[in-house]
Design a protein around this motif. Structure first.
Motif, PDB file in Angstrom:
ATOM      1  N   TRP A   1       0.845  -1.195   0.000  1.00  0.00           N
ATOM      2  CA  TRP A   1       0.000   0.000   0.000  1.00  0.00           C
ATOM      3  C   TRP A   1       0.882   1.248   0.000  1.00  0.00           C
ATOM      4  O   TRP A   1       2.014   1.222   0.488  1.00  0.00           O
ATOM      5  CB  TRP A   1      -0.888   0.043   1.243  1.00  0.00           C
ATOM      6  N   SER A   2       0.366   2.346  -0.527  1.00  0.00           N
ATOM      7  CA  SER A   2       1.061   3.616  -0.391  1.00  0.00           C
ATOM      8  C   SER A   2       1.255   3.897   1.089  1.00  0.00           C
ATOM      9  O   SER A   2       0.346   3.657   1.898  1.00  0.00           O
ATOM     10  CB  SER A   2       0.223   4.726  -1.040  1.00  0.00           C
ATOM     11  N   PRO A   3       2.420   4.395   1.512  1.00  0.00           N
ATOM     12  CA  PRO A   3       2.721   4.559   2.937  1.00  0.00           C
ATOM     13  C   PRO A   3       1.689   5.361   3.722  1.00  0.00           C
ATOM     14  O   PRO A   3       1.495   5.121   4.913  1.00  0.00           O
ATOM     15  CB  PRO A   3       4.080   5.271   2.917  1.00  0.00           C
TER      16      PRO A   3
ATOM     17  N   TRP B   1      -1.439   5.187   3.690  1.00  0.00           N
ATOM     18  CA  TRP B   1      -2.532   4.355   4.197  1.00  0.00           C
ATOM     19  C   TRP B   1      -2.197   3.776   5.565  1.00  0.00           C
ATOM     20  O   TRP B   1      -3.075   3.618   6.416  1.00  0.00           O
ATOM     21  CB  TRP B   1      -2.844   3.230   3.210  1.00  0.00           C
TER      22      TRP B   1
ATOM     23  N   ALA C   1      -6.746  -0.196  -2.850  1.00  0.00           N
ATOM     24  CA  ALA C   1      -5.533   0.561  -3.155  1.00  0.00           C
ATOM     25  C   ALA C   1      -4.292  -0.308  -2.957  1.00  0.00           C
ATOM     26  O   ALA C   1      -3.171   0.194  -2.973  1.00  0.00           O
ATOM     27  CB  ALA C   1      -5.452   1.803  -2.276  1.00  0.00           C
TER      28      ALA C   1
ATOM     29  N   GLN D   1      -1.439  -2.365  -4.052  1.00  0.00           N
ATOM     30  CA  GLN D   1      -0.716  -2.359  -5.325  1.00  0.00           C
ATOM     31  C   GLN D   1      -0.377  -3.759  -5.825  1.00  0.00           C
ATOM     32  O   GLN D   1       0.120  -3.913  -6.941  1.00  0.00           O
ATOM     33  CB  GLN D   1       0.549  -1.502  -5.173  1.00  0.00           C
TER      34      GLN D   1
ATOM     35  N   THR E   1      -3.831   3.720  -6.730  1.00  0.00           N
ATOM     36  CA  THR E   1      -2.559   2.996  -6.602  1.00  0.00           C
ATOM     37  C   THR E   1      -1.400   3.743  -7.258  1.00  0.00           C
ATOM     38  O   THR E   1      -0.277   3.237  -7.271  1.00  0.00           O
ATOM     39  CB  THR E   1      -2.658   1.592  -7.231  1.00  0.00           C
ATOM     40  N   ASP E   2      -1.649   4.930  -7.777  1.00  0.00           N
ATOM     41  CA  ASP E   2      -0.599   5.722  -8.417  1.00  0.00           C
ATOM     42  C   ASP E   2       0.405   6.185  -7.363  1.00  0.00           C
ATOM     43  O   ASP E   2       0.055   6.976  -6.477  1.00  0.00           O
ATOM     44  CB  ASP E   2      -1.222   6.928  -9.118  1.00  0.00           C
ATOM     45  N   PRO E   3       1.648   5.706  -7.416  1.00  0.00           N
ATOM     46  CA  PRO E   3       2.620   6.081  -6.383  1.00  0.00           C
ATOM     47  C   PRO E   3       2.968   7.570  -6.405  1.00  0.00           C
ATOM     48  O   PRO E   3       3.473   8.108  -5.420  1.00  0.00           O
ATOM     49  CB  PRO E   3       3.844   5.216  -6.713  1.00  0.00           C
TER      50      PRO E   3
ATOM     51  N   THR F   1      -0.992  12.508  -4.896  1.00  0.00           N
ATOM     52  CA  THR F   1      -1.086  13.129  -3.582  1.00  0.00           C
ATOM     53  C   THR F   1      -2.394  12.643  -2.977  1.00  0.00           C
ATOM     54  O   THR F   1      -3.446  13.264  -3.139  1.00  0.00           O
ATOM     55  CB  THR F   1      -1.078  14.660  -3.688  1.00  0.00           C
TER      56      THR F   1
END
Length: 462
Positions: free
Chosen positions: A153-155, A157, A390, A392, A412-414, A417
């Motif tokens: 996951w993006s950090p 989250w 979300a 990835q 999921t776009d790293p 924003t």
């Protein structure tokens, strides 16, 4: 804020249980599961080996004959698909997952926890409620594998599942709020193109208004006792898209107040957009009609040409009539709401749900590890459209619905924003109270920006 689905009837629950039981029996026959409940903790593959289609659940084996309880606000038919998503896991491992959904989840969970009747898991959609539960001292920290699963996951989250810097609850689902619904057919017929910037969106709105016929925007913020929540989304979108994540974070924690020049400027931007009498409220009336139009009905005039656009979340897809074709060439589709400030990279506002444990038994940890994995997320995607993760690690080809795919790509776009729904992060007295009330007065009564901001600031808990 995400509306709660309607409660299921007893009949729908019973009828849904029959095919699920038959599927479980068939799967049990196809797989070998002779593991016992004496396996060594947390789903580490203890017990006898699983074979056939069940072999992939070996890391969670060793706890056959146990039961894990889950409590949430998710109701039928969505809950039917949720239960379907873990049915194979349950059949193969022998861990029974007993699910209960309630319209009164937010009020009942604290009562149950305080009364010593907490579920093994609660699926919590508000980080504010998670913080309240952690304060009770009853939340159990997740096992190491669940923590490791957060790498997919993006950090940011992980921070929403944390309280005071300590991680407690794994994210499960996500929804995309930064969308604008429109009619591709109507755009094509009028010669309009999907705008890629905020200035282009405003220019298109002005062009539509001057062309006569349908208004550029329609909207509705009525939602029973939750009236006002869509207006909080509009303000959140503008704050995030104007100033980026740092200011947004300071605002939702009240380090930047509503009366701060940055936020009142954002409110002026919202007013120039959704309170412009020449631009709204297509199909329903003037600016004030936005306060009396339900969010469910808000987009209907798009199908009749009375308005061209509606800002609403991915879950709004469920509000279109069943015969509505949703897609790039369909009756309706959606595009990503552009940033107000082009210097903010790909702002995305969303919501989600978090798996929170109140028990640390080995079978509970095994379920926790599975429900935080990309394998479970992929299984959940397969059960029905309208659900997005979300995570990835999910293969995006599994998304067959175009809105789900659009949402998954953004979430999921790293480089995005991403920020969580601001009103869900604020104290409940504000995010589900005074802010709803004050923003509704702003639309319904023409209340000034200064008074609206001051009233919200004054209500903030000390």
């Amino acid at each position: 804020m995400t509306p709660t689905p309607t409660a299921p009837s007893t009949r729908s629950r019973r009828s849904a249980a029959v095919p699920a039981l038959l599927a479980a029996l068939a799967l049990t026959a196809a797989c070998s599961n002779s593991s016992d409940s004496g396996g060594s903790g947390g789903g580490d593959g203890g017990g006898a080996a699983l074979t056939g289609d069940c072999a992939r659940f070996q890391p969670y084996a060793g706890h056959s004959g146990t039961t894990v309880t889950v409590f949430a606000s998710i109701l039928s038919p969505e809950s039917d698909n949720l239960e379907k998503s873990w049915s194979e896991f349950s059949s193969c491992t022998g861990i029974r997952i007993s699910y209960e959904g309630s319209n009164d989840f937010e009020s009942q969970l604290p009562v149950r926890v305080a009364g010593g009747n907490a579920p093994d898991f609660a699926i919590i959609p508000q980080p504010g409620l998670l913080a309240q539960m952690v304060k009770s001292g009853k939340v159990v920290k997740p096992p190491a594998q669940t923590v490791a699963n957060q790498d997919r996951w993006s950090p940011v989250w992980k921070t929403y599942g944390s309280v005071n810097g300590t991680f407690y609850a794994a994210p499960m689902s996500a929804n995309m709020k930064s969308l604008v619904w429109y009619s591709p057919k109507a755009f094509k017929q009028a010669g309009y193109e999907v705008p890629k910037s905020w200035s282009a969106l405003m220019e298109l709105s002005d062009r539509i208004a001057k062309a006569g016929g349908g208004r550029p925007w329609c909207g509705g913020i009525a939602s029973g006792t939750a009236t006002g929540w869509p207006a909080t989304d509009w303000l959140e979108e503008v704050v995030l898209g104007s100033y980026g994540g740092e200011v947004y974070d300071q605002w939702v924690s009240h380090r930047v107040k509503f009366s701060d020049e940055k936020i009142t400027t954002a409110m002026k931007t919202v007013a120039g957009w959704m309170q412009n009498p020449a631009w709204v409220n297509g199909g329903y009336g003037d600016v004030k009609s936005i306060a009396t139009t339900t969010f469910q009905d808000a987009g209907a005039p798009i199908l009749t040409g009375k308005c061209f656009m509606l800002q609403q979340a991915s879950f709004y897809k469920a509000q279109w009539p069943k015969d509505t074709k949703v897609g790039p060439d369909g009756d309706v589709f959606a595009f990503h709401l552009p940033a107000v400030n082009p210097g903010v990279p790909n702002p995305v506002e969303g919501g989600g749900e978090f798996l929170t444990a109140f028990a640390g038994r080995p079978e509970v940890q095994a379920v926790q590890n599975y429900l935080s994995s990309p394998e479970w997320a992929s299984s959940r995607v397969k059960t029905a459209t309208g659900w997005v993760s979300a995570n990835q690690g999910v293969d995006k080809s599994l998304y067959t619905d175009p809105i789900d795919r659009l949402s998954a790509d953004a979430l999921t776009d790293p480089a995005a924003t991403f920020r969580f729904d601001g009103s869900d992060l604020m104290p409940a007295a504000i995010g589900a109270g005074q802010e709803w009330k004050s923003l509704t007065a702003w639309f319904a009564e023409g209340q000034s920006i200064q008074k609206t901001a001051a009233d919200i600031d004054a209500a903030w808990p000390q």
